[in-house]
Each structure stands twice: as structure tokens, then as C-alpha cells.
Design a protein around this motif. Structure first.
Motif, PDB file in Angstrom:
ATOM      1  N   LEU A  15       0.840  -1.206   0.000  1.00  0.00           N
ATOM      2  CA  LEU A  15       0.000   0.000   0.000  1.00  0.00           C
ATOM      3  C   LEU A  15       0.872   1.253   0.000  1.00  0.00           C
ATOM      4  N   ASP A  16       1.852   1.272   0.895  1.00  0.00           N
ATOM      5  CA  ASP A  16       2.738   2.435   0.999  1.00  0.00           C
ATOM      6  C   ASP A  16       3.501   2.672  -0.298  1.00  0.00           C
ATOM      7  N   ALA A  17       3.980   1.604  -0.922  1.00  0.00           N
ATOM      8  CA  ALA A  17       4.754   1.734  -2.157  1.00  0.00           C
ATOM      9  C   ALA A  17       3.922   2.327  -3.289  1.00  0.00           C
ATOM     10  N   ARG A  18       2.602   2.148  -3.208  1.00  0.00           N
ATOM     11  CA  ARG A  18       1.712   2.642  -4.258  1.00  0.00           C
ATOM     12  C   ARG A  18       0.987   3.925  -3.852  1.00  0.00           C
ATOM     13  N   GLY A  19       1.320   4.453  -2.697  1.00  0.00           N
ATOM     14  CA  GLY A  19       0.730   5.712  -2.247  1.00  0.00           C
ATOM     15  C   GLY A  19      -0.745   5.612  -1.906  1.00  0.00           C
ATOM     16  N   ILE A  20      -1.203   4.432  -1.495  1.00  0.00           N
ATOM     17  CA  ILE A  20      -2.611   4.244  -1.134  1.00  0.00           C
ATOM     18  C   ILE A  20      -2.721   4.291   0.383  1.00  0.00           C
ATOM     19  N   GLY A  21      -3.509   5.244   0.878  1.00  0.00           N
ATOM     20  CA  GLY A  21      -3.686   5.404   2.320  1.00  0.00           C
ATOM     21  C   GLY A  21      -4.865   4.602   2.839  1.00  0.00           C
ATOM     22  N   ASP A  22      -4.875   4.377   4.135  1.00  0.00           N
ATOM     23  CA  ASP A  22      -5.945   3.601   4.771  1.00  0.00           C
ATOM     24  C   ASP A  22      -7.328   4.209   4.538  1.00  0.00           C
ATOM     25  N   ALA A  23      -7.402   5.529   4.461  1.00  0.00           N
ATOM     26  CA  ALA A  23      -8.690   6.202   4.258  1.00  0.00           C
ATOM     27  C   ALA A  23      -9.275   5.919   2.875  1.00  0.00           C
ATOM     28  N   GLU A  24      -8.466   5.430   1.941  1.00  0.00           N
ATOM     29  CA  GLU A  24      -8.919   5.145   0.579  1.00  0.00           C
ATOM     30  C   GLU A  24      -9.431   3.717   0.413  1.00  0.00           C
ATOM     31  N   LEU A  25      -9.349   2.921   1.473  1.00  0.00           N
ATOM     32  CA  LEU A  25      -9.691   1.502   1.365  1.00  0.00           C
ATOM     33  C   LEU A  25     -11.181   1.253   1.532  1.00  0.00           C
ATOM     34  N   ILE A  26     -11.641   0.203   0.898  1.00  0.00           N
ATOM     35  CA  ILE A  26     -13.029  -0.237   1.000  1.00  0.00           C
ATOM     36  C   ILE A  26     -13.315  -0.628   2.444  1.00  0.00           C
ATOM     37  N   GLU A  27     -14.479  -0.236   2.929  1.00  0.00           N
ATOM     38  CA  GLU A  27     -14.896  -0.606   4.279  1.00  0.00           C
ATOM     39  C   GLU A  27     -14.919  -2.128   4.405  1.00  0.00           C
ATOM     40  N   GLY A  28     -14.388  -2.631   5.512  1.00  0.00           N
ATOM     41  CA  GLY A  28     -14.344  -4.073   5.735  1.00  0.00           C
ATOM     42  C   GLY A  28     -13.014  -4.706   5.366  1.00  0.00           C
ATOM     43  N   THR A  29     -12.123  -3.923   4.728  1.00  0.00           N
ATOM     44  CA  THR A  29     -10.774  -4.397   4.424  1.00  0.00           C
ATOM     45  C   THR A  29      -9.822  -3.710   5.385  1.00  0.00           C
ATOM     46  N   ARG A  30      -8.623  -4.283   5.541  1.00  0.00           N
ATOM     47  CA  ARG A  30      -7.681  -3.617   6.438  1.00  0.00           C
ATOM     48  C   ARG A  30      -6.233  -3.904   6.095  1.00  0.00           C
ATOM     49  N   ARG A  31      -5.392  -2.974   6.488  1.00  0.00           N
ATOM     50  CA  ARG A  31      -3.931  -3.077   6.334  1.00  0.00           C
ATOM     51  C   ARG A  31      -3.443  -4.259   7.167  1.00  0.00           C
ATOM     52  N   SER A  32      -2.469  -4.979   6.639  1.00  0.00           N
ATOM     53  CA  SER A  32      -1.941  -6.142   7.332  1.00  0.00           C
ATOM     54  C   SER A  32      -0.419  -6.197   7.170  1.00  0.00           C
ATOM     55  N   THR A  33       0.157  -7.313   7.584  1.00  0.00           N
ATOM     56  CA  THR A  33       1.608  -7.481   7.566  1.00  0.00           C
ATOM     57  C   THR A  33       1.981  -8.852   7.017  1.00  0.00           C
ATOM     58  N   MET A  34       3.253  -9.025   6.711  1.00  0.00           N
ATOM     59  CA  MET A  34       3.743 -10.332   6.283  1.00  0.00           C
ATOM     60  C   MET A  34       3.660 -11.339   7.422  1.00  0.00           C
ATOM     61  N   ASP A  35       3.838 -10.890   8.662  1.00  0.00           N
ATOM     62  CA  ASP A  35       3.693 -11.800   9.800  1.00  0.00           C
ATOM     63  C   ASP A  35       2.273 -12.347   9.878  1.00  0.00           C
ATOM     64  N   GLU A  36       1.281 -11.493   9.638  1.00  0.00           N
ATOM     65  CA  GLU A  36      -0.108 -11.955   9.655  1.00  0.00           C
ATOM     66  C   GLU A  36      -0.383 -12.901   8.488  1.00  0.00           C
TER      67      GLU A  36
END
Length: 115
Positions: A80-101
Motif C-alpha cells: 500500500l505504501d509503495a503505491r501511495g494508497i492510504g488507509d482512508a482510501e480503502l473499502i470498508e471491511g478491508t484492512r492493512r496487514s503485515t507479512m507476519d499476519e
């Protein structure tokens, strides 16, 4: 209940891999399976809200929303960060995650499908 993890890598439009992965995820979610979709690389754009597509063309925003209602839709935060997409731009019900997750979801899954 079977646990199925989908890992999508392709952009929302231009190829049909993400489209087909989401189609299968949506279908499995209705068949007594817990579905987790992890969007990474260019596939994170599948979860960008406000998509406008030509009349008669599939809309991945609507498909992601349908999957999120019955399962989990996680997005690679680094991608997301590499593509300049912020959390506020995401569809409701989706969320930022990690490689550990993603690693934890992979170990917990009965099946892993990569598109």
C-alpha cells in the motif's frame, strides 16, 4: 469449516487473475468455508474505494465488498505504501496487514491458493 487463504498479486484491471481469484473466494465463502484474501503487490488496488469502470465491465470494488462481508480481506501494508494508497482510501471491511499476519494465516489455512 475449511479455511481457505487466497493470495492475489495482480492489478484489478488489465489481467483477470484478481477477478478470477475473487470470484472463487466469493463462491467458496457461500459454501461453509472461512475465506481470507490477502492482497499484495498491485492487487492492493483491488481494495481502493471509488472505482469507476465502463458500463458492463466487472467492478472489483463490489467483489471485494462481497468477500469482506463473509470473510477477511487483508492488504499488505508495505505494498500500500509503495503505491501511495492510504488507509482512508480503502473499502470498508478491508484492512492493512503485515507479512507476519500472512505467515500466520498460511499456517492456519487448510488450503492456500495463489493468483
Amino acid at each position: 469449516m475449511s479455511k481457505v487463504l487466497f493470495i492475489l498479486n495482480d492489478p484489478p484491471y488489465g489481467t483477470e487473475r484478481s477477478f478470477n481469484g475473487l470470484r472463487l473466494a466469493k463462491s467458496l465463502a457461500g459454501k461453509d468455508a472461512h475465506v481470507t484474501v490477502f492482497l499484495m503487490a498491485d492487487a492492493v488496488a483491488c481494495a481502493k474505494s471509488g472505482q469507476k469502470v465502463p458500463q458492463g465491465y466487472y467492478n472489483l470494488e463490489l467483489m471485494v465488498k462481497a468477500v469482506a462481508r463473509g470473510g477477511d480481506v487483508l492488504l499488505c501494508g508495505t505494498c500500500l505504501d509503495a503505491r501511495g494508497i492510504g488507509d482512508a482510501e480503502l473499502i470498508e471491511g478491508t484492512r492493512r496487514s503485515t507479512m507476519d499476519e500472512l505467515a500466520e494465516a498460511t499456517l492456519a489455512a487448510d488450503r492456500v491458493l495463489v493468483f
